[in-house]
Motif scaffolding. Structure first.
Motif, PDB file in Angstrom:
ATOM      1  N   THR A 147       0.805  -1.224   0.000  1.00 30.32           N
ATOM      2  CA  THR A 147       0.000   0.000   0.000  1.00 30.32           C
ATOM      3  C   THR A 147       0.837   1.272   0.000  1.00 30.32           C
ATOM      4  OG1 THR A 147      -0.168   0.037   2.411  1.00 30.32           O
ATOM      5  CG2 THR A 147      -1.908  -1.136   1.206  1.00 30.32           C
ATOM      6  N   GLU A 148       2.094   1.156   0.436  1.00 30.66           N
ATOM      7  CA  GLU A 148       2.930   2.351   0.568  1.00 30.66           C
ATOM      8  C   GLU A 148       4.393   1.939   0.507  1.00 30.66           C
ATOM      9  OE1 GLU A 148       3.803   5.422   4.237  1.00 30.66           O
ATOM     10  OE2 GLU A 148       1.819   4.498   4.116  1.00 30.66           O
ATOM     11  N   ASN A 154      11.409   9.350   1.549  1.00 29.89           N
ATOM     12  CA  ASN A 154      10.589   9.984   0.514  1.00 29.89           C
ATOM     13  C   ASN A 154       9.663   8.971  -0.125  1.00 29.89           C
ATOM     14  OD1 ASN A 154      11.908  12.605   0.638  1.00 29.89           O
ATOM     15  ND2 ASN A 154      13.671  11.564  -0.242  1.00 29.89           N
ATOM     16  N   GLY A 155       8.377   9.307  -0.187  1.00 28.81           N
ATOM     17  CA  GLY A 155       7.385   8.417  -0.746  1.00 28.81           C
ATOM     18  C   GLY A 155       7.675   8.046  -2.201  1.00 28.81           C
ATOM     19  N   LEU A 156       7.339   6.813  -2.549  1.00 28.76           N
ATOM     20  CA  LEU A 156       7.494   6.326  -3.919  1.00 28.76           C
ATOM     21  C   LEU A 156       6.127   6.077  -4.527  1.00 28.76           C
ATOM     22  CD1 LEU A 156      10.276   3.615  -3.421  1.00 28.76           C
ATOM     23  CD2 LEU A 156      10.575   5.907  -4.398  1.00 28.76           C
ATOM     24  N   ASP A 157       6.008   6.269  -5.808  1.00 31.45           N
ATOM     25  CA  ASP A 157       4.789   5.891  -6.515  1.00 31.45           C
ATOM     26  C   ASP A 157       4.815   4.363  -6.697  1.00 31.45           C
ATOM     27  OD1 ASP A 157       3.890   8.521  -6.798  1.00 31.45           O
ATOM     28  OD2 ASP A 157       5.020   8.776  -8.671  1.00 31.45           O
ATOM     29  N   ILE A 158       3.733   3.707  -6.286  1.00 31.34           N
ATOM     30  CA  ILE A 158       3.692   2.241  -6.442  1.00 31.34           C
ATOM     31  C   ILE A 158       2.528   1.828  -7.321  1.00 31.34           C
ATOM     32  CG2 ILE A 158       4.947   1.660  -4.374  1.00 31.34           C
ATOM     33  CD1 ILE A 158       2.234   1.192  -2.994  1.00 31.34           C
TER      34      ILE A 158
END
Length: 158
Positions: A147-148, A154-158
């Motif tokens: 889900t994340e 740093n957030g990644l696009d999944i």
């Protein structure tokens, strides 16, 4: 609950040694392909756990390895696991039969075609990009869905 573990991808001639998890009862990794490794024993360092687990699962004694990153797995089931991720390009000994599944050398470019956890695909790509030591957080929904993900905070696009 918090767990500590190691995972290692042994490298040889453009291949990784992969473990197809088919033999362990009640295995969260059932039918998945993963590297080799396992959970820390009391008072072990990541390197001591790595060396012991690789020897137990493969028969190989590592002679050259690199600590590549830390992966934080949030299971969605109340378990968080901190996994020390390694690669190894030097080892001696004879490969043994693994009691957790089948060991197979797989071409690196074919590894992503295997039945892998979604998060494993992320860190395998980071390994191939030769990223410096990294911290990867992977959050699952408790049913195996990713889900994340965050790389070095740093957030990644999944």
């Amino acid at each position: 609950m918090v767990r500590l573990s190691t995972l290692c991808y042994l490298e040889r001639e453009g291949q990784y040694l992969m473990l197809h998890r088919t033999r362990k009862k009640n295995d969260i990794n059932q039918d998945k392909w993963i590297g080799v490794g396992g959970h820390f024993e009391e008072d072990e360092s990541p390197e001591e756990c790595l060396l012991r687990e690789v020897k137990e699962e493969t028969g190989y004694r590592l002679t050259s390895f690199c600590y590549r990153g830390i992966v934080t797995f949030v299971s969605g089931n109340g378990v968080t696991e901190y996994m020390s991720l390694f690669t190894a390009d030097g080892f001696t000994g004879q490969e043994i039969v693994c009691d957790e599944g089948e060991l197979m050398w797989v071409d690196k470019e074919k590894v992503l075609e295997l039945n892998l956890w979604e998060g494993d695909k992320i860190f395998l790509k980071l390994l191939e990009e030769k990223r410096e030591f990294f911290s990867l957080k992977l959050v699952y929904d408790g049913a195996g869905g990713l889900t994340e993900a965050a790389l070095n905070g740093n957030g990644l696009d999944i």
